[in-house]
Scaffold this motif. Structure first.
Motif, PDB file in Angstrom:
ATOM      1  N   UNK A  53     -10.009  -7.982  19.631  1.00 33.05           N
ATOM      2  CA  UNK A  53      -9.559  -6.782  18.922  1.00 33.05           C
ATOM      3  C   UNK A  53      -8.887  -5.792  19.865  1.00 33.05           C
ATOM      4  N   UNK A  54      -9.193  -5.938  21.155  1.00 28.67           N
ATOM      5  CA  UNK A  54      -8.623  -5.037  22.143  1.00 28.67           C
ATOM      6  C   UNK A  54      -9.233  -5.254  23.506  1.00 28.67           C
ATOM      7  N   UNK A  55      -9.027  -4.285  24.389  1.00 32.24           N
ATOM      8  CA  UNK A  55      -9.466  -4.399  25.779  1.00 32.24           C
ATOM      9  C   UNK A  55     -10.186  -3.124  26.206  1.00 32.24           C
ATOM     10  N   UNK A  56     -11.215  -3.315  26.989  1.00 34.67           N
ATOM     11  CA  UNK A  56     -11.950  -2.226  27.643  1.00 34.67           C
ATOM     12  C   UNK A  56     -11.355  -2.139  29.040  1.00 34.67           C
ATOM     13  N   UNK A  57     -10.439  -1.176  29.234  1.00 29.32           N
ATOM     14  CA  UNK A  57      -9.665  -1.061  30.476  1.00 29.32           C
ATOM     15  C   UNK A  57     -10.369  -0.061  31.387  1.00 29.32           C
ATOM     16  N   UNK A  58     -10.960  -0.564  32.467  1.00 27.32           N
ATOM     17  CA  UNK A  58     -11.812   0.260  33.320  1.00 27.32           C
ATOM     18  C   UNK A  58     -11.131   0.582  34.640  1.00 27.32           C
ATOM     19  N   UNK A  59     -11.173   1.853  35.009  1.00 32.80           N
ATOM     20  CA  UNK A  59     -10.704   2.265  36.326  1.00 32.80           C
ATOM     21  C   UNK A  59     -11.835   2.954  37.068  1.00 32.80           C
ATOM     22  N   UNK A  60     -12.030   2.581  38.317  1.00 33.58           N
ATOM     23  CA  UNK A  60     -13.042   3.196  39.175  1.00 33.58           C
ATOM     24  C   UNK A  60     -12.410   4.014  40.294  1.00 33.58           C
ATOM     25  N   UNK A  61     -11.103   4.220  40.203  1.00 33.39           N
ATOM     26  CA  UNK A  61     -10.390   4.893  41.297  1.00 33.39           C
ATOM     27  C   UNK A  61      -9.719   6.196  40.874  1.00 33.39           C
ATOM     28  N   UNK A  62      -9.753   6.523  39.595  1.00 30.81           N
ATOM     29  CA  UNK A  62      -9.066   7.737  39.134  1.00 30.81           C
ATOM     30  C   UNK A  62      -9.977   8.948  39.282  1.00 30.81           C
ATOM     31  N   UNK A  63     -10.405   9.171  40.509  1.00 30.36           N
ATOM     32  CA  UNK A  63     -11.280  10.292  40.824  1.00 30.36           C
ATOM     33  C   UNK A  63     -10.750  11.005  42.063  1.00 30.36           C
ATOM     34  N   UNK A  64     -10.873  12.306  42.071  1.00 27.06           N
ATOM     35  CA  UNK A  64     -10.421  13.091  43.213  1.00 27.06           C
ATOM     36  C   UNK A  64     -11.270  12.835  44.449  1.00 27.06           C
ATOM     37  N   UNK A  65     -12.399  12.159  44.287  1.00 20.42           N
ATOM     38  CA  UNK A  65     -13.218  11.790  45.442  1.00 20.42           C
ATOM     39  C   UNK A  65     -12.558  10.686  46.263  1.00 20.42           C
ATOM     40  N   UNK A  66     -11.595   9.953  45.647  1.00 24.70           N
ATOM     41  CA  UNK A  66     -10.900   8.864  46.334  1.00 24.70           C
ATOM     42  C   UNK A  66      -9.458   9.243  46.688  1.00 24.70           C
ATOM     43  N   UNK A  67      -8.738   9.772  45.705  1.00 20.52           N
ATOM     44  CA  UNK A  67      -7.291   9.948  45.837  1.00 20.52           C
ATOM     45  C   UNK A  67      -6.854  11.301  45.298  1.00 20.52           C
ATOM     46  N   UNK A  68      -5.657  11.715  45.691  1.00 19.31           N
ATOM     47  CA  UNK A  68      -5.019  12.845  45.026  1.00 19.31           C
ATOM     48  C   UNK A  68      -4.397  12.324  43.734  1.00 19.31           C
ATOM     49  N   UNK A 109      -1.355  12.667  42.830  1.00 22.86           N
ATOM     50  CA  UNK A 109      -0.054  12.077  43.171  1.00 22.86           C
ATOM     51  C   UNK A 109      -0.229  10.636  43.668  1.00 22.86           C
ATOM     52  N   UNK A 110      -1.246  10.409  44.474  1.00 16.82           N
ATOM     53  CA  UNK A 110      -1.505   9.054  44.965  1.00 16.82           C
ATOM     54  C   UNK A 110      -1.905   8.133  43.828  1.00 16.82           C
ATOM     55  N   UNK A 111      -2.717   8.657  42.899  1.00 17.10           N
ATOM     56  CA  UNK A 111      -3.124   7.786  41.795  1.00 17.10           C
ATOM     57  C   UNK A 111      -1.935   7.436  40.902  1.00 17.10           C
ATOM     58  N   UNK A 112      -1.056   8.386  40.670  1.00 19.04           N
ATOM     59  CA  UNK A 112       0.137   8.089  39.863  1.00 19.04           C
ATOM     60  C   UNK A 112       0.947   6.976  40.507  1.00 19.04           C
ATOM     61  N   UNK A 113       1.047   6.982  41.818  1.00 17.30           N
ATOM     62  CA  UNK A 113       1.853   5.994  42.528  1.00 17.30           C
ATOM     63  C   UNK A 113       1.171   4.632  42.622  1.00 17.30           C
TER      64      UNK A 113
END
Length: 330
Positions: free
Chosen positions: A185-200, A202-206
């Protein structure tokens, strides 16, 4: 008028009235997740016993990274999850050696079989509930593959990491296409890196968003029940909740924003309300009050009651049943 699970979920996605707030629950099943047939049987049985409105497939969390060389320890017990033993990237140039994989290769193939087997068992039990496949963002796969060094490498040698992310994106798309053929029916799309503790941001967008959206483009127009899972604290919530997916799931009970705040930030269907860390120690009256509080914050429409992430493996079954019973009275 009583709705089917699919009708209930579709109404929640559209923020329309529901006969009962949709309910989902998931947690790791490490005693079963190395056997696709056993895992499918276990998940369907749990869905039946808890009267879930959907199944989130529960492959072990490193299934994608392991096909690129991550070495893991496998315990196959109820409470000991698969854990990384040795990261695959020891030299920055090894990012450039990674190659695109077929969608049915290795643990991707075993995870595809979980979907096939769940579909089979749901049909056998005449349970017409939707199921969604779990996938991780390309940057999350890279982090699982290499550990913390991915952050240093993407800043100091971006060309190598971009190559790897492109490979992981293409592999993930290959896996998505195989699952579309099964009929998820769909997907559970998980990100563990979209946090300011890892990246800015701007870095996450790139390094994150640029590849996330390529994967999402492969399924967003062919599936109706897709979930953005934002993992961790101090997240880039506004950026991620804007992704073209129907639902957003995050640790709403212990990370910002809470459900009431999220209503002001996104028009997506909110998925959460159950504190996955707290649930294992709660009393049954506390569980009922906890879910009522979630509905008071978010409202009945546009809400699917679920944990903010995987529930603890040692959560007693009576507390899951308490969640189920609470939902029926909200």
């Amino acid at each position: 008028m009583q709705m089917t699970s699919k009708e209930r979920l579709m109404a929640a996605i559209k923020r329309e009235d529901v006969d009962q707030i949709p309910f989902g629950m998931w947690y790791h099943l490490p005693h079963a997740d190395q056997d696709p047939v056993l895992l499918a049987e276990t998940q369907v049985r749990l869905a039946q016993n808890l009267e879930l409105d959907f199944i989130k497939l529960m492959p072990f969390g490193n299934f994608q990274a392991s096909d690129f060389g991550l070495s893991c320890d496998y315990f196959c017990t109820p409470n000991d999850m698969v854990f990384e033993r040795k990261f695959a990237i020891e030299d920055v140039k090894e990012w450039g050696e990674l190659k695109e994989l077929p969608g049915s290769f290795g643990n991707h193939g075993k995870t595809l079989m979980i979907a096939q087997q769940v579909k089979k068992h749901l049909k056998k039990k005449e349970m017409p509930i939707p199921f969604v496949q779990t996938i991780f963002s390309p940057l999350t796969i890279a982090k699982k593959l290499a550990g913390p060094r991915v952050l240093t490498d993407l800043r100091e040698h971006p060309e190598y990491v971009h190559h790897a992310l492109d490979v992981m994106t293409k592999t993930c798309i290959n896996f998505v296409k195989e699952n579309l053929d099964v009929g998820v029916a769909g997907f559970f799309f998980a990100t563990q890196c979209s946090t300011y503790d890892f990246l800015t941001e701007e870095e996450y967008i790139m390094f994150g968003r640029a590849y996330d959206l390529k994967v999402i483009d492969a399924f967003k127009d062919q599936t109706w029940f897709n979930i953005m899972h934002i993992h961790g604290d101090n997240t880039m919530y506004k950026l991620m909740a804007d992704y073209p997916l129907q639902c957003v799931n995050w640790h709403d009970r212990w990370a910002k924003p809470n459900l009431a705040e999220a209503r002001e930030l996104t028009d997506r269907c909110l998925m959460g309300g159950i504190n996955e860390k707290w649930l294992k120690d709660a009393t049954i009256p506390q569980v009922h009050q906890h879910l009522k509080q979630a509905v008071d914050m978010a409202g009945r429409n546009g809400l699917i009651l679920t944990p903010g992430c995987v529930a603890a493996t040692n959560t007693p079954m009576k507390n899951y049943i308490a969640c189920r019973d609470a939902v029926k009275n909200l």
